[in-house]
Design a protein around this motif. Structure first.
Motif, PDB file in Angstrom:
ATOM      1  N   ARG A  60       0.726  -1.332   0.222  1.00  0.00           N
ATOM      2  CA  ARG A  60      -0.154  -0.059   0.009  1.00  0.00           C
ATOM      3  C   ARG A  60       0.831   1.234   0.085  1.00  0.00           C
ATOM      4  O   ARG A  60       0.156   2.467  -0.010  1.00  0.00           O
ATOM      5  CB  ARG A  60      -0.991  -0.058   1.176  1.00  0.00           C
ATOM      6  CG  ARG A  60      -1.790  -1.205   1.340  1.00  0.00           C
ATOM      7  CD  ARG A  60      -2.737  -1.178  -0.072  1.00  0.00           C
ATOM      8  NE  ARG A  60      -3.459  -0.143  -0.235  1.00  0.00           N
ATOM      9  CZ  ARG A  60      -4.203   0.278  -1.488  1.00  0.00           C
ATOM     10  NH1 ARG A  60      -3.984  -0.669  -2.301  1.00  0.00           N
ATOM     11  NH2 ARG A  60      -4.744   1.350  -1.615  1.00  0.00           N
TER      12      ARG A  60
ATOM     13  N   GLN B 123      -0.717   5.006  -0.830  1.00  0.00           N
ATOM     14  CA  GLN B 123      -0.687   5.901   0.267  1.00  0.00           C
ATOM     15  C   GLN B 123       0.024   7.111   0.012  1.00  0.00           C
ATOM     16  O   GLN B 123      -0.264   8.289   0.362  1.00  0.00           O
ATOM     17  CB  GLN B 123      -0.316   5.043   1.460  1.00  0.00           C
ATOM     18  CG  GLN B 123      -1.154   4.159   1.905  1.00  0.00           C
ATOM     19  CD  GLN B 123      -0.750   3.428   2.956  1.00  0.00           C
ATOM     20  OE1 GLN B 123       0.281   3.522   3.846  1.00  0.00           O
ATOM     21  NE2 GLN B 123      -1.692   2.668   3.653  1.00  0.00           N
TER      22      GLN B 123
ATOM     23  N   THR C 270      -7.239  -0.529   3.671  1.00  0.00           N
ATOM     24  CA  THR C 270      -8.050   0.112   2.494  1.00  0.00           C
ATOM     25  C   THR C 270      -9.064   0.913   3.019  1.00  0.00           C
ATOM     26  O   THR C 270      -9.527   2.038   2.726  1.00  0.00           O
ATOM     27  CB  THR C 270      -8.217  -0.578   1.162  1.00  0.00           C
ATOM     28  OG1 THR C 270      -8.997  -1.624   1.866  1.00  0.00           O
ATOM     29  CG2 THR C 270      -6.798  -1.190   0.528  1.00  0.00           C
TER      30      THR C 270
END
Length: 261
Positions: free
Chosen positions: A114, A118, A152
């Motif tokens: 991620r 991000q 998420t």
């Protein structure tokens, strides 16, 4: 004479409960087979639609509003395909191969996965990991899926806020290893929390989520003999705590921390 009839009410109640549980299990299995069949039949034309859209977008002659509409068709077909994948994951235990898994490693893997989106969204991920945790017996792929769903979800919660921070912490107790995900979002209203386990329940805007991510995470956790709880994080935001049983023969170990973002 007097005839005395004795009846074991407890045994009868337990038998009825077992019969009801068997009925529910068989019903869920039937729903699973139906969902798998529907998902398969829907997924095939979706793959065709997505493939044709991709071919059209590779044609430089396609431009302007037509190109935008084809790109929209491609995005929506991919979103529909994700719904079918999530539905299949919910009704069957995909990749249920169990092995000793370190929750710290799962957290690091998800943080890496991620990291790029991000950074693009201005989200900071902070890891506060126990270090050298004892393992839990689990499907690593499924635990990664659980944590991706939680992270998420946290990313969506902090979107548009001045402070966009997600914190993942791990620790151990006497009988389990635990992982916590905190975010700096608006938090989860108390009346909504009991519904988080419901498939397709979501408070997100249309097109933003399928409502299967959290319900799938709860289902996977339950299959692993663990618990997943939602509450308020200190200082605001949402907190999810995942607890999983220790693998047999696990010993006591140490502590460390890191930050990503």
């Amino acid at each position: 004479g007097v005839v005395v009839v004795a009846q074991d009410v407890t045994a009868e109640t337990e038998m009825r409960a077992a019969q009801q549980q068997l009925f529910e299990s068989e019903k869920f299995a039937s729903i699973g087979r139906l969902a798998a069949g529907v998902a398969h039949e829907v997924n095939n034309p979706l793959m065709g639609i997505n493939g044709l859209a991709t071919v059209l977008l590779e044609d430089e002659a396609v431009a302007g509003e037509g190109r935008e509409m084809i790109a929209l068709i491609q995005r929506e077909s991919r979103r529909a395909a994700k719904v079918t994948r999530d539905l299949l994951s919910f009704v069957r235990a995909d990749d249920d191969r169990r092995a000793d898994v370190d929750l710290d490693d799962v957290a690091r893997e998800v943080a890496e996965l991620r990291a790029v989106p991000q950074r693009a969204a201005g989200v900071t991920m902070v890891l506060d990991l126990a270090g050298d945790l004892p393992p839990t017996r689990a499907s690593r792929a499924q635990l990664v899926q659980v944590l991706i769903n939680l992270v998420t979800n946290a990313e969506d919660a902090v979107e548009g806020r001045e402070r966009r921070e997600i914190r993942i912490a791990t620790w151990r107790t006497k009988h389990c290893v635990a992982l916590r995900v905190d975010d700096s979002g608006a938090g989860i209203p108390e009346e909504v929390r009991p519904r988080l386990v419901e498939p397709f329940f979501t408070t997100k805007s249309p097109g933003k989520g399928t409502g299967l991510g959290l319900s799938l995470s709860f289902a996977i956790t339950e299959r692993h003999g663990g618990t997943l709880r939602a509450s308020d994080a200190p200082g605001g935001g949402a907190r999810f705590v995942l607890e999983l049983p220790l693998s047999q023969g696990s010993g006591v170990r140490g502590q460390g921390s890191a930050a990503i973002g």
